[in-house]
Scaffold this active site. Structure first.
Site, short mmCIF file in Angstrom:
data_model
loop_
_atom_site.label_atom_id
_atom_site.label_comp_id
_atom_site.label_asym_id
_atom_site.label_seq_id
_atom_site.Cartn_x
_atom_site.Cartn_y
_atom_site.Cartn_z
N ASP A 15 0.81 -1.17 0.13
CA ASP A 15 0.11 -0.13 -0.01
C ASP A 15 0.79 1.13 -0.02
OD1 ASP A 15 -2.59 1.67 0.31
OD2 ASP A 15 -1.86 1.87 2.23
N ASP A 17 -0.39 5.18 0.85
CA ASP A 17 -0.91 6.00 1.99
C ASP A 17 -0.68 5.67 3.11
OD1 ASP A 17 -1.29 8.52 -0.05
OD2 ASP A 17 -2.87 6.92 -0.67
#
Length: 286
Positions: A15, A17
């Site tokens: 991922d 953020d």
């Protein structure tokens, strides 16, 4: 209960953020600025926890149902975008990230990105961080608005991580190397829906949450690690089919979450000094 030990990790799927870069705090800053303009309270972590990791449309619906701002969704996006344009070019790598990526590359682990950010926001947040994003080949960068991800199939559905894996296997196939199985993948996530997405993809997972998110889920950590918090919502999964849970990928069923304390996911409070040995990647993978 604990089940069979997971296999050695050959691929790391990330991922972005709040995991690789500090953009989650910038998202909060943007949102709270708008809320304050209209006399609304600051965004609580109980709501933010539901927004993290989800694609824009789903996150937007959850947010607006809570915020009840006196404006259209379109106007909110205009104000949000203006603030993001000023803040996102200031993102920074989170502690331990650069060392981890270098360590994985040194050990021969294949790396891909699976972020819910759309292409425009991704560029704003990543263009100045070439030292970080050099580890992700363009063909191994899967963004939230990738047309190969069906509508309604963002996190916590498994599609984005399975797509990221397929891009790695396409490269390996061209090199005449054996494909990577889902159970040989380690998903790195900070969000609860993201962990569920990885577990539903039949993959191992590392949950490295924001300290405030960890407080929000205190006592429920085993549920998060198994992907059993209920973030997978039927109304978000417009194309969910019964056959999804019957598809076997290696040793794990795609579409199903894990089990409590099954040993396939771990909580790390930081990516500093990553424990490679724990995941069987201390020596170079093939």
């Amino acid at each position: 209960m604990a089940t069979n030990n997971p296999p050695r990790v050959r691929a790391a799927l990330f991922d972005m953020d709040g995991l690789l870069i500090d953009s989650e705090d910038l998202y909060t800053q943007v949102t709270n600025t708008i809320l304050e303009r209209y006399g609304r309270p600051a965004l609580p972590w109980s709501i933010k926890a539901q927004l993290q990791g989800r694609p824009g449309p789903q996150a937007g619906q959850i947010f607006h149902d809570w915020a009840k701002l006196p404006m259209s969704h379109e106007q909110f996006l205009v104000e949000q975008k203006e603030l993001q344009k000023n803040l996102f070019p200031n993102t920074k790598p989170l502690p331990g990230v650069l060392d981890l990526l270098a360590g994985l590359k040194k050990r021969g682990v294949h790396i891909a990105l699976a972020t819910s950010s759309n292409a425009g926001n991704f560029k704003l947040k990543s263009a100045h961080l070439t030292e970080l994003f050099q580890y992700f080949a363009p063909e191994h960068q899967i963004l939230g608005d990738d047309p190969r991800i069906p509508a309604g199939r963002g996190k916590p559905a498994p599609d984005i991580y399975l797509l990221a894996l397929s891009t790695l296997n396409k490269t390996l196939e061209a090199q005449g190397k054996p494909p990577i199985q889902p159970e040989e993948c380690l998903v790195f996530e900070d969000s609860v829906p993201g962990v569920e997405s990885g577990r539903r993809a039949g993959m191992q997972a590392v949950w490295c949450p924001h300290p405030e998110l960890l407080v929000e889920y205190k006592g429920r950590e085993p549920e998060v690690l198994a992907g059993l918090t209920g973030e997978h919502r039927e109304d978000e999964e417009q194309q969910l089919q019964k056959t999804e849970v019957d598809v076997l990928q290696g040793k794990r069923k795609v579409g199903l979450p894990g089990e409590i304390d099954d040993g396939w996911a771990k909580l790390l409070e930081s990516l500093v000094d990553f424990p490679y040995d724990t995941f069987g990647i201390a020596e170079k993978s093939t």
